[in-house]
Scaffold this motif. Structure first.
Motif, short mmCIF file in Angstrom:
data_model
loop_
_atom_site.label_atom_id
_atom_site.label_comp_id
_atom_site.label_asym_id
_atom_site.label_seq_id
_atom_site.Cartn_x
_atom_site.Cartn_y
_atom_site.Cartn_z
N ILE A 1 52.79 26.66 74.09
CA ILE A 1 52.98 25.20 74.12
C ILE A 1 53.39 24.80 75.53
CG2 ILE A 1 54.16 23.21 73.14
CD1 ILE A 1 54.66 24.68 70.67
N ASN B 1 56.65 15.42 66.68
CA ASN B 1 55.40 16.19 66.56
C ASN B 1 55.57 17.58 67.14
OD1 ASN B 1 53.94 14.26 65.25
ND2 ASN B 1 53.11 13.36 67.13
N ASN C 1 57.38 19.64 64.64
CA ASN C 1 56.51 20.06 63.54
C ASN C 1 55.65 21.24 63.94
OD1 ASN C 1 57.52 17.95 62.10
ND2 ASN C 1 55.78 16.58 62.46
N CYS C 2 55.14 21.19 65.16
CA CYS C 2 54.28 22.27 65.63
C CYS C 2 55.07 23.58 65.73
CB CYS C 2 53.67 21.89 66.98
SG CYS C 2 52.66 23.21 67.65
N ALA D 1 55.53 24.98 62.33
CA ALA D 1 54.28 25.50 61.77
C ALA D 1 53.94 26.85 62.40
CB ALA D 1 53.15 24.50 61.99
N LEU D 2 54.15 26.97 63.71
CA LEU D 2 53.88 28.25 64.37
C LEU D 2 54.71 29.35 63.75
CD1 LEU D 2 53.73 27.22 68.15
CD2 LEU D 2 51.91 28.32 66.85
#
Ligand code: GLU
Length: 377
Positions: free
Chosen positions: A116, A131, A134-135, A138-139
């Motif tokens: 990222i 956001n 959230n990423c 999720a990762l």
């Protein structure tokens, strides 16, 4: 009957229930004596982090420098470029090297590398900030170690942090991680005679005094930058460890409470996730000066009403962060304004029943800054 009392060190007590940690590693810790990326160090860190993740179920997020350093090596540059486009190019070339090395090192442990690249805007804008969070979650859910760096190839000027220690501090707050570990090539914060301080209670002038000005030619932080980053995390209420990234299994050993490096104790109060963003990450766009009555009300956890506002400055829109200042010019709180500066100018000193006429609007907010959007300094 005698009760057995087990003595726990302050460090072990603070690190007892860690469930999420952010680890930042600096350029020099990642490079060998030949100034090239040291793939053995990267492999060592990957194994260390994988162990912590798998065995102790601690979620790890990595912030890694090294892109510019790796790019400089690739381009055979001996000095960090002063020319910005060259610096951007070095970062673009080096970042791919860096992430490939991490991906290869994580693979034997069954972990992916999730790259990222961020800029300051990703933190200052609330929607982008959420956001990003959230990423990251999720990762981690899909077995990927998030590896964050600044997007040096395109971030210039005011959207640039230029300092991964600070990025790691804001990531710690974003995730509400329980610990930030800053790894570099120093063993910790040293006192005047070069001894590492195992524990720092507060970041006062006596600590700032211990910072030596030197910085390395490739990295950008230095101890001053580390303490500034540490201040962001400890103000939010979490501890910070500064240690040497070349030590084998350093993350596991630190988490086991081993007296390596320097531990900075957190401040007493723990800020909520939203308060961390408002007071430590959001960009303050302006200020409102309040009278003594309003200042006292704020200290009693009340909202800021227009009646107590005497002046405004800066340029803020609804939803922007503002500083709230007392009549002596002291910042007493930060919060999110419901109104633009122009509208606050119209309603300041007035009661909410007059707002409809003053703003020429059917609807309005009673509070200029609601108590839920306020954080006292
Ligand atoms: N983003 C820079 C890099 O990857 C490092 C910045 C820093 O050292 O704090 O080279």
């Amino acid at each position: 009957m005698m009760e057995s009392i087990t003595k726990i060190s302050p460090r072990a007590a603070l690190l007892a229930n860690i469930s999420a940690v952010v680890v930042k590693i600096g350029t020099n810790a990642l490079c060998g004596a030949d100034d090239r990326l040291d793939h053995r160090i990267i492999a060592q860190l990957a194994a260390d982090v994988a162990q912590v993740w798998r065995q102790r179920n601690i979620r790890v997020t990595l912030v890694s420098s090294g892109a510019i350093g790796a790019g400089m090596t690739e381009l055979a540059l001996t000095k960090r470029p002063k020319d910005l486009p060259m610096l951007q190019a070095a970062a673009a070339i080096g970042q791919s090297r860096l992430i490939n090395s991490f991906a290869a090192a994580l693979q034997p442990h069954g972990l992916h590398a999730g790259q990222i690249l961020v800029s300051r805007r990703d933190f200052e804008d609330r929607v982008r900030y959420l956001n990003l969070r959230n990423c990251l979650h999720a990762l981690q859910r899909c077995g990927a170690l998030p590896i964050i760096n600044e997007n040096d190839a395109v971030t210039v000027d005011e959207i640039r942090f230029g300092d991964n220690d600070l990025i790691a501090a804001h990531v710690t707050n974003l995730l509400q991680a329980d610990l930030l570990i800053l790894l570099s090539v120093v063993d910790g914060l040293q006192d005047g005679s070069g001894r590492v301080q195992p524990l720092v209670e507060t970041l006062d002038a006596s600590v700032a005094h211990l910072v030596r000005p030197e910085r390395s030619p490739r990295g950008s932080g230095g101890m001053g930058g580390k303490l500034a980053a540490a201040a962001v995390v400890r103000t939010a209420g979490e501890p910070v460890l500064i240690a040497n990234g070349k030590e084998p299994n350093v993350v596991q050993r630190l988490l086991a409470g081993e007296e390596l490096g320097t531990l900075l104790r957190p401040a007493q109060r723990r800020l909520s996730a939203r308060s961390r963003w408002i007071s430590l990450t959001a960009r303050t766009r302006g200020a409102m000066t309040v009278d003594t009555g309003a200042a006292a009300a704020l200290r009693n956890n009340k909202s800021l009403l227009a009646g107590g506002i005497v002046a405004t400055s800066g340029d803020f829109a609804p939803g922007d962060a503002v500083a709230i200042v007392d009549s002596a010019g002291q910042v007493i709180a930060r919060g999110l304004s419901n109104y633009s500066r122009d509208d606050v100018e119209k309603i300041k000193g007035h009661k909410s029943r007059e707002f409809s006429q003053l703003l020429d609007s059917e609807t309005w907010y009673d509070e200029v800054v609601h108590r839920d959007d306020l954080v006292l300094e």
